[in-house]
Design a protein around this motif. Structure first.
Motif, short mmCIF file in Angstrom:
data_model
loop_
_atom_site.label_atom_id
_atom_site.label_comp_id
_atom_site.label_asym_id
_atom_site.label_seq_id
_atom_site.Cartn_x
_atom_site.Cartn_y
_atom_site.Cartn_z
N LEU A 85 0.82 -1.21 0.00
CA LEU A 85 0.00 0.00 0.00
C LEU A 85 0.85 1.26 0.00
O LEU A 85 0.45 2.28 -0.54
CB LEU A 85 -0.94 0.00 1.21
N ASP A 86 2.02 1.18 0.63
CA ASP A 86 2.89 2.34 0.76
C ASP A 86 4.33 1.84 0.75
O ASP A 86 4.67 0.92 1.50
CB ASP A 86 2.59 3.04 2.09
N PRO A 87 5.21 2.43 -0.08
CA PRO A 87 6.60 1.99 -0.12
C PRO A 87 7.29 2.00 1.25
O PRO A 87 8.22 1.24 1.49
CB PRO A 87 7.27 2.97 -1.08
N GLU A 88 6.81 2.83 2.15
CA GLU A 88 7.41 2.90 3.49
C GLU A 88 7.31 1.58 4.23
O GLU A 88 8.10 1.31 5.14
CB GLU A 88 6.75 4.02 4.32
N GLU A 89 6.34 0.73 3.86
CA GLU A 89 6.22 -0.60 4.47
C GLU A 89 7.51 -1.39 4.30
O GLU A 89 7.86 -2.21 5.14
CB GLU A 89 5.06 -1.38 3.86
N LEU A 90 8.22 -1.13 3.21
CA LEU A 90 9.48 -1.82 2.96
C LEU A 90 10.55 -1.43 3.98
O LEU A 90 11.39 -2.25 4.35
CB LEU A 90 9.97 -1.53 1.54
N GLU A 91 10.51 -0.19 4.43
CA GLU A 91 11.45 0.25 5.47
C GLU A 91 11.23 -0.54 6.76
O GLU A 91 12.19 -0.96 7.41
CB GLU A 91 11.29 1.75 5.76
N TYR A 92 9.98 -0.77 7.10
CA TYR A 92 9.66 -1.49 8.34
C TYR A 92 10.11 -2.93 8.30
O TYR A 92 10.40 -3.53 9.33
CB TYR A 92 8.15 -1.42 8.64
N MET A 93 10.17 -3.51 7.12
CA MET A 93 10.61 -4.90 7.01
C MET A 93 12.12 -5.02 6.78
O MET A 93 12.64 -6.11 6.60
CB MET A 93 9.83 -5.64 5.93
N GLY A 94 12.84 -3.89 6.78
CA GLY A 94 14.29 -3.91 6.63
C GLY A 94 14.75 -4.25 5.23
O GLY A 94 15.68 -5.03 5.03
N ILE A 95 14.12 -3.65 4.25
CA ILE A 95 14.36 -3.97 2.84
C ILE A 95 15.84 -3.90 2.45
O ILE A 95 16.32 -4.73 1.69
CB ILE A 95 13.50 -3.08 1.90
N ARG A 96 16.56 -2.96 2.98
CA ARG A 96 17.96 -2.79 2.58
C ARG A 96 18.82 -4.00 2.95
O ARG A 96 19.83 -4.29 2.30
CB ARG A 96 18.53 -1.53 3.17
N ASP A 97 18.42 -4.73 3.99
CA ASP A 97 19.19 -5.89 4.44
C ASP A 97 19.15 -7.06 3.45
O ASP A 97 20.00 -7.93 3.49
CB ASP A 97 18.68 -6.38 5.81
N TYR A 98 18.16 -7.08 2.60
CA TYR A 98 18.03 -8.17 1.64
C TYR A 98 19.05 -8.07 0.50
O TYR A 98 19.39 -9.05 -0.12
CB TYR A 98 16.62 -8.19 1.04
N PHE A 99 19.52 -6.87 0.22
CA PHE A 99 20.43 -6.64 -0.91
C PHE A 99 21.87 -6.75 -0.42
O PHE A 99 22.54 -5.75 -0.17
CB PHE A 99 20.16 -5.27 -1.54
N SER A 100 22.34 -7.99 -0.30
CA SER A 100 23.68 -8.23 0.23
C SER A 100 24.57 -8.85 -0.85
O SER A 100 24.12 -9.16 -1.95
CB SER A 100 23.60 -9.17 1.44
N LYS A 101 25.83 -9.06 -0.50
CA LYS A 101 26.81 -9.59 -1.46
C LYS A 101 26.49 -11.00 -1.92
O LYS A 101 26.92 -11.42 -2.98
CB LYS A 101 28.20 -9.58 -0.84
N ASP A 102 25.75 -11.75 -1.10
CA ASP A 102 25.46 -13.14 -1.46
C ASP A 102 24.00 -13.37 -1.83
O ASP A 102 23.50 -14.48 -1.76
CB ASP A 102 25.88 -14.09 -0.33
N SER A 103 23.31 -12.29 -2.25
CA SER A 103 21.89 -12.45 -2.55
C SER A 103 21.54 -12.13 -4.00
O SER A 103 22.17 -11.30 -4.64
CB SER A 103 21.04 -11.58 -1.62
#
Length: 152
Positions: A85-103
């Motif tokens: 519903l709102d892109p901010e929901e991604l912040e609450y789920m820690g979206i940045r942590d998913y984009f790692s060197k092994d992902s």
């Protein structure tokens, strides 16, 4: 950047292309998937994820937003942002942590997460064409360009 189009006559062809692409994917890699409802984004993802080594079903993450797959040498995260519903929901789920060197991150409906997602190495758009589909890949990085070169 580089672009390439594939014709997909049926679901099997969509899965097969996902399998072919998986042969050349190495982390870190981010892929955006766009297209109408039912165009084949999850079908394509299923072929790709299973070819990367996941044994078992590949569920659509429509309601969970993300389905993680822990593989031997990488993590695969399959996102479906359709119900966001709102892109901010991604912040609450820690979206940045998913984009790692092994992902490897596969993101359906990336426009719904605008501004909070990592840049895509490749954009894929799947469209209805007659009784089949057309898949258009556009590279946005050197890694994306190399991928297109290998699978053409």
């Amino acid at each position: 950047m580089q672009k390439h189009t594939f014709s997909l006559i049926d679901e099997a062809a969509t899965v097969k292309l996902g399998c072919k692409i998986a042969q050349y994917l190495t982390p870190p890699f981010t892929m955006y998937l766009s297209g109408e409802l039912g165009a084949g984004k999850t079908t394509f993802s299923r072929g790709l994820i299973q070819a990367l080594g996941h044994v078992g079903a590949v569920k659509s993450p429509t309601y969970t937003i993300v389905e993680p797959y822990e593989l031997a040498n990488m993590q695969v995260f399959h996102f479906d942002l359709y119900r966001l519903l709102d892109p901010e929901e991604l912040e609450y789920m820690g979206i940045r942590d998913y984009f790692s060197k092994d992902s490897i991150c596969i993101i359906e409906w990336p426009d719904r997460g605008y501004g909070l997602l990592a840049d895509a190495d490749i954009n894929i758009e799947i469209n209805y064409v007659n009784h089949g589909r057309e898949l258009v890949m556009q590279a946005n990085s050197c890694q994306g360009k190399q991928l297109i070169e290998k699978i053409k």
